[in-house]
Design a protein around this motif. Sequence first.
Motif, mmCIF file in Angstrom:
data_model
loop_
_atom_site.group_PDB
_atom_site.id
_atom_site.type_symbol
_atom_site.label_atom_id
_atom_site.label_comp_id
_atom_site.label_asym_id
_atom_site.label_seq_id
_atom_site.Cartn_x
_atom_site.Cartn_y
_atom_site.Cartn_z
ATOM 1 N N PRO A 15 61.149 38.984 27.287
ATOM 2 C CA PRO A 15 60.075 38.318 26.543
ATOM 3 C C PRO A 15 59.225 37.432 27.449
ATOM 4 N N GLY A 16 57.920 37.612 27.342
ATOM 5 C CA GLY A 16 56.981 36.782 28.088
ATOM 6 C C GLY A 16 56.725 37.223 29.509
ATOM 7 N N LEU A 17 57.309 38.300 29.967
ATOM 8 C CA LEU A 17 57.116 38.772 31.334
ATOM 9 C C LEU A 17 55.821 39.566 31.425
ATOM 10 N N GLY A 18 55.081 39.354 32.488
ATOM 11 C CA GLY A 18 53.833 40.085 32.695
ATOM 12 C C GLY A 18 53.639 40.424 34.155
ATOM 13 N N VAL A 19 52.733 41.339 34.425
ATOM 14 C CA VAL A 19 52.417 41.741 35.789
ATOM 15 C C VAL A 19 51.237 40.907 36.268
ATOM 16 N N THR A 20 51.436 40.173 37.343
ATOM 17 C CA THR A 20 50.370 39.356 37.916
ATOM 18 C C THR A 20 49.543 40.162 38.900
ATOM 19 N N SER A 21 50.207 40.948 39.731
ATOM 20 C CA SER A 21 49.495 41.813 40.672
ATOM 21 C C SER A 21 50.337 43.046 40.936
ATOM 22 N N MET A 22 49.637 44.152 41.234
ATOM 23 C CA MET A 22 50.357 45.387 41.513
ATOM 24 C C MET A 22 49.497 46.237 42.441
ATOM 25 N N GLU A 23 50.147 46.801 43.465
ATOM 26 C CA GLU A 23 49.467 47.687 44.401
ATOM 27 C C GLU A 23 50.399 48.854 44.679
ATOM 28 N N ILE A 24 49.883 50.059 44.558
ATOM 29 C CA ILE A 24 50.681 51.267 44.770
ATOM 30 C C ILE A 24 50.048 52.055 45.909
ATOM 31 N N LYS A 25 50.880 52.432 46.899
ATOM 32 C CA LYS A 25 50.392 53.210 48.039
ATOM 33 C C LYS A 25 51.263 54.459 48.198
ATOM 34 N N PRO A 26 50.641 55.600 48.397
ATOM 35 C CA PRO A 26 51.427 56.811 48.664
ATOM 36 C C PRO A 26 51.818 56.875 50.139
ATOM 37 N N ALA A 27 52.976 57.427 50.398
ATOM 38 C CA ALA A 27 53.431 57.675 51.769
ATOM 39 C C ALA A 27 53.801 59.163 51.856
ATOM 40 N N LYS A 28 54.323 59.606 53.008
ATOM 41 C CA LYS A 28 54.647 61.025 53.160
ATOM 42 C C LYS A 28 55.758 61.464 52.217
ATOM 43 N N GLN A 29 56.807 60.674 52.144
ATOM 44 C CA GLN A 29 57.971 61.072 51.366
ATOM 45 C C GLN A 29 58.170 60.277 50.077
ATOM 46 N N ASP A 30 57.507 59.148 49.955
ATOM 47 C CA ASP A 30 57.753 58.300 48.777
ATOM 48 C C ASP A 30 56.512 57.479 48.435
ATOM 49 N N TRP A 31 56.679 56.650 47.415
ATOM 50 C CA TRP A 31 55.627 55.741 46.964
ATOM 51 C C TRP A 31 56.076 54.314 47.249
ATOM 52 N N THR A 32 55.126 53.470 47.638
ATOM 53 C CA THR A 32 55.429 52.058 47.858
ATOM 54 C C THR A 32 54.650 51.256 46.822
ATOM 55 N N MET A 33 55.387 50.432 46.081
ATOM 56 C CA MET A 33 54.758 49.593 45.062
ATOM 57 C C MET A 33 55.039 48.136 45.402
ATOM 58 N N THR A 34 53.960 47.365 45.564
ATOM 59 C CA THR A 34 54.068 45.920 45.746
ATOM 60 C C THR A 34 53.616 45.297 44.435
ATOM 61 N N ILE A 35 54.531 44.549 43.826
ATOM 62 C CA ILE A 35 54.263 44.024 42.483
ATOM 63 C C ILE A 35 54.759 42.595 42.385
ATOM 64 N N THR A 36 54.065 41.802 41.588
ATOM 65 C CA THR A 36 54.517 40.445 41.281
ATOM 66 C C THR A 36 54.624 40.331 39.769
ATOM 67 N N LEU A 37 55.831 40.039 39.303
ATOM 68 C CA LEU A 37 56.082 39.820 37.878
ATOM 69 C C LEU A 37 56.149 38.314 37.655
ATOM 70 N N SER A 38 55.553 37.845 36.574
ATOM 71 C CA SER A 38 55.525 36.402 36.302
ATOM 72 C C SER A 38 55.902 36.138 34.853
ATOM 73 N N ARG A 39 56.457 34.934 34.658
ATOM 74 C CA ARG A 39 56.894 34.537 33.323
ATOM 75 C C ARG A 39 56.881 33.026 33.244
ATOM 76 N N TYR A 40 56.365 32.495 32.116
ATOM 77 C CA TYR A 40 56.423 31.055 31.867
ATOM 78 C C TYR A 40 57.755 30.726 31.207
ATOM 79 N N GLU A 41 58.394 29.664 31.697
ATOM 80 C CA GLU A 41 59.648 29.187 31.105
ATOM 81 C C GLU A 41 59.498 27.707 30.791
ATOM 82 N N ARG A 42 60.082 27.320 29.667
ATOM 83 C CA ARG A 42 60.060 25.900 29.283
ATOM 84 C C ARG A 42 60.965 25.100 30.203
ATOM 85 N N ASN A 43 60.531 23.878 30.493
ATOM 86 C CA ASN A 43 61.402 22.963 31.223
ATOM 87 C C ASN A 43 62.452 22.432 30.264
ATOM 88 N N GLN A 44 63.646 22.292 30.760
ATOM 89 C CA GLN A 44 64.708 21.790 29.873
ATOM 90 C C GLN A 44 65.197 20.454 30.289
#
Length: 192
Positions: free
Chosen positions: A163-192
């Motif tokens: 709950p509350g998780l979102g994608v802040t940034s995402m970059e996908i690059k193809p390579a010869k044998q695989d895919w490279t994904m650079t991603i930042t996931l962000s979430r607001y949490e209450r201070n306790q």
Amino acid sequence: MSQLNTPQGKLSPDDRYELAARAQNQQRLNYPKHLIGLGLLLVVVSLVVLVISWQVRSAAQEANTRVAYELTQIEQLITDIQTLEATQATSQDRDRGQPIPDMLSKFKRYGIQAKLENDIGLPKNPKSRPEGNARLMSYPYTLRDPSLEHLLDWVRISIDQTPGLGVTSMEIKPAKQDWTMTITLSRYERNQ
């Protein structure tokens, strides 16, 4: 005073000169220059007042337009806040801002669930930034997998199940044998 009419009916040169001088004096008296000067002065003063009042009106109109725009923005923000408060009051998603202590292990489980070939590991330099009475948790990852579909499944599962998780940034690059994904996931949490 000399007589204008002589017995012969003709005027002497002195009489003509005197008559011309009297006519000229009378014409000057009938032609008041000071009234024309006063009228021109009033026209100039009224033009100056007109220009100044036009400038004041323009400035007031600009200020009025700016205030009206700000008022519209404030009304929109009030409406947004009321909508959020109503959503929060009726929402069953009460744990949206609750801290999740085992977030990194959940991400690993989501990677297994998405059938990623490699273990996702730990995020590169996770950050916690305080914002008001909450904190923004950021989880930057760099993932490699032969299947782009599996990488995107991991993102979808992570967002759907946290709950509350979102994608802040995402970059996908193809390579010869695989895919490279650079991603930042962000979430607001209450201070306790």
